[in-house]
Design a protein around this motif. Structure first.
Motif, mmCIF file in Angstrom:
data_model
loop_
_atom_site.group_PDB
_atom_site.id
_atom_site.type_symbol
_atom_site.label_atom_id
_atom_site.label_comp_id
_atom_site.label_asym_id
_atom_site.label_seq_id
_atom_site.Cartn_x
_atom_site.Cartn_y
_atom_site.Cartn_z
ATOM 1 N N PHE A 151 0.859 -1.172 0.000
ATOM 2 C CA PHE A 151 0.000 0.000 0.000
ATOM 3 C C PHE A 151 0.900 1.229 0.000
ATOM 4 N N VAL A 152 0.628 2.190 -0.891
ATOM 5 C CA VAL A 152 1.480 3.365 -1.062
ATOM 6 C C VAL A 152 0.748 4.599 -0.545
ATOM 7 N N LEU A 153 1.440 5.383 0.271
ATOM 8 C CA LEU A 153 0.893 6.623 0.810
ATOM 9 C C LEU A 153 1.960 7.700 0.660
ATOM 10 N N ALA A 154 1.575 8.881 0.147
ATOM 11 C CA ALA A 154 2.543 9.965 -0.057
ATOM 12 C C ALA A 154 1.880 11.303 0.241
ATOM 13 N N THR A 155 2.670 12.230 0.766
ATOM 14 C CA THR A 155 2.163 13.567 1.046
ATOM 15 C C THR A 155 3.333 14.539 1.069
ATOM 16 N N GLY A 156 3.035 15.816 0.820
ATOM 17 C CA GLY A 156 4.093 16.816 0.816
ATOM 18 C C GLY A 156 3.635 18.122 0.193
ATOM 19 N N PHE A 157 4.585 18.886 -0.289
ATOM 20 C CA PHE A 157 4.312 20.212 -0.850
ATOM 21 C C PHE A 157 4.034 20.126 -2.348
ATOM 22 N N ARG A 187 -0.377 21.774 -1.124
ATOM 23 C CA ARG A 187 0.063 20.426 -0.743
ATOM 24 C C ARG A 187 -0.545 19.380 -1.678
ATOM 25 N N PHE A 188 0.026 18.203 -1.610
ATOM 26 C CA PHE A 188 -0.518 17.078 -2.371
ATOM 27 C C PHE A 188 -0.671 15.877 -1.443
ATOM 28 N N PHE A 189 -1.531 14.966 -1.858
ATOM 29 C CA PHE A 189 -1.724 13.706 -1.148
ATOM 30 C C PHE A 189 -1.935 12.612 -2.190
ATOM 31 N N GLU A 190 -1.354 11.442 -1.930
ATOM 32 C CA GLU A 190 -1.474 10.328 -2.879
ATOM 33 C C GLU A 190 -1.620 9.025 -2.114
ATOM 34 N N MET A 191 -2.474 8.150 -2.615
ATOM 35 C CA MET A 191 -2.585 6.809 -2.051
ATOM 36 C C MET A 191 -2.905 5.833 -3.173
ATOM 37 N N GLY A 192 -2.400 4.611 -3.030
ATOM 38 C CA GLY A 192 -2.619 3.626 -4.074
ATOM 39 C C GLY A 192 -2.047 2.280 -3.705
ATOM 40 N N GLU A 219 1.981 28.416 -19.900
ATOM 41 C CA GLU A 219 1.768 27.043 -19.443
ATOM 42 C C GLU A 219 2.246 26.853 -18.005
ATOM 43 N N GLN A 220 1.482 26.074 -17.252
ATOM 44 C CA GLN A 220 1.812 25.738 -15.872
ATOM 45 C C GLN A 220 1.794 24.218 -15.727
ATOM 46 N N ARG A 221 2.808 23.712 -15.055
ATOM 47 C CA ARG A 221 2.901 22.268 -14.850
ATOM 48 C C ARG A 221 3.061 21.964 -13.363
ATOM 49 N N ASN A 222 2.292 21.016 -12.907
ATOM 50 C CA ASN A 222 2.292 20.677 -11.479
ATOM 51 C C ASN A 222 3.586 19.967 -11.077
ATOM 52 N N VAL A 223 4.112 20.317 -9.902
ATOM 53 C CA VAL A 223 5.300 19.674 -9.367
ATOM 54 C C VAL A 223 5.060 19.415 -7.874
ATOM 55 N N SER A 224 5.550 18.267 -7.394
ATOM 56 C CA SER A 224 5.320 17.878 -6.000
ATOM 57 C C SER A 224 6.595 17.319 -5.404
ATOM 58 N N LEU A 225 6.799 17.617 -4.128
ATOM 59 C CA LEU A 225 7.942 17.097 -3.382
ATOM 60 C C LEU A 225 7.472 16.736 -1.980
ATOM 61 N N GLY A 226 7.751 15.505 -1.560
ATOM 62 C CA GLY A 226 7.315 15.102 -0.227
ATOM 63 C C GLY A 226 7.887 13.753 0.170
ATOM 64 N N LEU A 227 7.170 13.081 1.044
ATOM 65 C CA LEU A 227 7.567 11.771 1.534
ATOM 66 C C LEU A 227 6.598 10.710 1.042
ATOM 67 N N ARG A 228 7.154 9.572 0.728
ATOM 68 C CA ARG A 228 6.362 8.431 0.290
ATOM 69 C C ARG A 228 6.605 7.263 1.257
ATOM 70 N N PHE A 229 5.513 6.563 1.576
ATOM 71 C CA PHE A 229 5.593 5.428 2.495
ATOM 72 C C PHE A 229 5.036 4.185 1.814
ATOM 73 N N ASP A 230 5.889 3.175 1.690
ATOM 74 C CA ASP A 230 5.445 1.869 1.156
ATOM 75 C C ASP A 230 5.144 0.975 2.356
ATOM 76 N N LEU A 231 3.867 0.744 2.598
ATOM 77 C CA LEU A 231 3.434 0.057 3.821
ATOM 78 C C LEU A 231 3.136 -1.416 3.566
#
Length: 359
Positions: free
Chosen positions: A154-160, A181-186, A347-359
């Motif tokens: 299970f993948v969880l990520a969050t950051g700026f 901020r961004f949040f990701e799960m998958g 043009e604007q392109r999204n960029v994200s930097l944070g921590l990812r956790f592989d659980l």
């Protein structure tokens, strides 16, 4: 008198028929148990053949030495011989009990009908279940699942989160650096690429990404007369102005890094615990929703607007991503190659930097 005699003769006849039937019944059950003895020996010998075949394969692949292979074969043969001895002893004891009591005490010794791959031998005493033995004839196949090449997490990520704008530095971005901020799960699957080394893995799966942009300078996002998204000043003092884009993407990464080999007689496993990992790859997917939240005061009242509409964002999402770290805690970077908005002057392109956790 004739009636009594007839009744007695009838009872004697029924008793004799029942005794003969019971005798035949328990003899059939004894015969069924004896037939199982042949199957037990055959099953254990087949299991030994499979074990020896697996050992030979490991020897050919250079995983074990010839000396180790011979030792493993001897241990497997000894184990199967003991299995045969013990299983036959169980059946012999049950046959002896049944024959000794001629089916009177043990009135329901039977070989039950069970799913393929299992043998169940049960004994009932006085009509009630007393003992049961279950033999899974395919258990050695499960034991010999020697190498597992694919794992899942299970993948969880969050950051700026922010946007790279053509001709403009990130410091001059109209979006707050700390507030966006961004949040990701998958879910991801990790498969070892090569047969005898775990240094390179292929990671693939799916993720839900929630990319948020918090506007500066009392601005909010609108569509102008040409249908192009742009930032404009808001008529009231904004306490909050935030835009969010939700995506469903399918990431694919090549992951590099060492691992610890854990090998036993029956299994081989590669552990990533406390090991460095580096992943490089990308993702592609779809925009599944956009929304904007505005919070402000109007005539002394607090107002919250939640606007879920099409802000002329790109429906197709694709980009590059990378991560690096130890164990399941990783520094995570992702960058959308597609512009956020269609037909935008800049043009604007999204960029994200944070921590990812592989659980």
């Amino acid at each position: 008198m004739r009636t009594i005699t007839t009744f007695v003769l009838l009872c004697i006849t029924l008793f004799v028929v029942q005794s003969i039937s019971a005798q035949e019944d328990y003899e059939k059950k004894v015969k069924a148990l004896k037939s199982q003895k042949e199957k037990v020996t055959k099953q254990e010998k087949e299991a030994l053949k499979v074990e020896v075949s697996e050992i030979n394969k490991r020897l050919e692949d250079g995983i074990i030495s010839e000396e180790d292979a011979q030792k493993l074969k001897e241990e497997a043969a000894e184990k199967r011989a003991l299995n045969i001895e013990n299983r036959l002893a169980i059946i012999d004891n049950q046959i002896s009990l049944l024959q000794r009591n001629e089916g009177i005490l043990f009135n329901d010794i039977q070989v039950d009908s069970v799913p393929e791959g299992q043998i169940r031998i049960g004994i009932d005493i006085g009509g009630k279940p007393a003992e049961s033995y279950v033999f899974n004839t395919n258990y050695w196949k499960r034991d010999l699942r020697y190498d597992r090449r694919t794992y899942s997490d299970f993948v969880l990520a969050t950051g700026f989160n922010n946007a790279i704008i053509d001709g403009q530095s990130l410091n001059d971005s109209p979006y707050q650096l700390g507030g966006s901020r961004f949040f990701e799960m998958g879910w991801q699957w990790r498969t070892r690429v090569f047969e005898n080394t775990n240094f390179l893995r292929l990671n693939y799966g799916f993720s839900f990404q929630f990319n948020g942009l918090k506007m500066k300078d009392n601005q909010y996002l609108v569509l102008n007369d040409q249908g192009v998204a742009e930032l404009q000043p808001f008529q009231f003092d904004l306490d909050k102005s935030k835009f969010r884009m939700d995506n469903l993407v399918f990431p694919v990464h090549f992951e590099f890094g060492p691992s610890k080999l854990k090998q036993t007689e029956k299994t081989i496993r590669y552990s990533l615990r406390n090991q460095f990992r580096l992943g490089i790859g990308g993702y592609g997917g779809f925009n599944i929703g956009t929304r904007q939240k505005l919070k402000y005061d109007q005539d002394g009242s607090s107002v919250k607007d939640k606007l879920k509409r099409d802000y002329n964002t790109n429906n197709l999402i694709y980009g590059l991503s990378a991560y690096a770290g130890f164990d399941g805690v990783l520094l995570y970077l992702k960058y959308d190659l597609n512009p956020i908005f269609k037909d935008a002057a800049i043009e604007q392109r999204n960029v994200s930097l944070g921590l990812r956790f592989d659980l």
